[in-house]
Design an enzyme around this catalytic site. Sequence first.
Site, PDB file in Angstrom:
ATOM      1  N   CYS A 275       0.940  -1.273   0.278  1.00 11.29           N
ATOM      2  CA  CYS A 275      -0.262  -0.341   0.253  1.00 11.29           C
ATOM      3  C   CYS A 275       0.484   1.053   0.023  1.00 11.29           C
ATOM      4  CB  CYS A 275      -1.026  -0.054   0.851  1.00 11.29           C
ATOM      5  SG  CYS A 275      -2.128   1.161   1.554  1.00 11.29           S
TER       6      CYS A 275
ATOM      7  N   HIS B 191      -2.865  -4.606 -10.699  1.00 12.48           N
ATOM      8  CA  HIS B 191      -3.036  -3.454 -11.325  1.00 12.48           C
ATOM      9  C   HIS B 191      -3.247  -3.693 -12.644  1.00 12.48           C
ATOM     10  CE1 HIS B 191      -2.576  -0.394  -7.480  1.00 12.48           C
ATOM     11  NE2 HIS B 191      -1.955  -1.455  -7.258  1.00 12.48           N
TER      12      HIS B 191
ATOM     13  N   GLU C 166     -10.498   0.221  -5.509  1.00 10.54           N
ATOM     14  CA  GLU C 166      -8.993  -0.988  -4.837  1.00 10.54           C
ATOM     15  C   GLU C 166     -10.048  -1.796  -5.037  1.00 10.54           C
ATOM     16  OE1 GLU C 166      -6.258   0.133  -2.576  1.00 10.54           O
ATOM     17  OE2 GLU C 166      -6.574   2.571  -2.605  1.00 10.54           O
TER      18      GLU C 166
ATOM     19  N   CYS D 105      -4.828   5.755  -4.310  1.00 14.23           N
ATOM     20  CA  CYS D 105      -4.563   5.030  -4.476  1.00 14.23           C
ATOM     21  C   CYS D 105      -2.794   5.104  -4.784  1.00 14.23           C
ATOM     22  CB  CYS D 105      -4.728   4.140  -5.176  1.00 14.23           C
ATOM     23  SG  CYS D 105      -3.819   2.593  -5.342  1.00 14.23           S
TER      24      CYS D 105
ATOM     25  N   GLY E 138      -1.559   2.282  -6.981  1.00 16.33           N
ATOM     26  CA  GLY E 138      -2.097   2.905  -7.878  1.00 16.33           C
ATOM     27  C   GLY E 138      -1.835   3.746  -9.201  1.00 16.33           C
TER      28      GLY E 138
END
Length: 281
Positions: free
Chosen positions: A86, A162, A211, A220, A223
């Site tokens: 994260c 992703h 997400e 994100c 991301g």
Amino acid sequence: MKGLLLVDNQRMRIRFTKMQGAGNDFVVLDETRERLNLVPAHYRYLADRHFGVGADQILTVRPAPQADVDFEYVIHNADGGEVEQCGNGSRCFVRFVQEQGLTNKTSIRVKVHGGVIELHALANGQVKVDMGAPVIANQALQLQLSNGDKPSVCVVSMGNPHAVQLVQDVAMAPVLTQGPLIENHAAFPNRVNAGFMQIINRSEIRLRVFERGVGETLSCGTGACAAVVTGIQRGLLDASVLVHTQGGDLTIAWQGGDAPVWMTGPATTVFQGEINLPDTL
């Protein structure tokens, strides 16, 4: 200060810190002195915005498991599932361990499920993170969705998966309809984060991300990294890119190849508190 209190020798009351990075919000727990031994239902309760604290993810700080790192931290999504990485959370992690007096270092090495990352607290209040080298699994995978859409995505791993697609206008992108379909597509047996990227110019993009295990978030970090890698790989972006998310701006830099992706952005403590976990969940 310990993170666990016993209430009536039955229920648990735990201490927590609420944090956010570019609007991506977290409940942070300290397990450096003792394990809380929480289960997925506890993480879901903490993340619940009506009955718990409310968060996109739960971050748990633990002691270093090996000699070459300073800490370990574990990430659980709002659905209670553990995930590998994260980006926005990693910046909040740095602020947490500094503010709680767990370290006086400004550069920290941390073990996460997806590997080891390097974090740097900058003098201007921002945090810069070495997110590691990206892994590009597929630059042009066309998906057949159950609603009839056929988006073309680039599949990139930043320690977590992703699927990034280019859109003309991110404000009008079908994030809430395509997002869950892409997340749970058969092409991704462990599910995937769905990114929707609008290129403004060679050094600036807009981004929305649906997400995995959470839904659409205001930002994100991984991301943003995956989106910039996608744009650079396709020759559409320069090596340093300003990423506008709904919750704030991130700067992502990548020199290509096996070079690490660097992410710089804010991390803020919102409040601290205690919460009783229910006897039964």
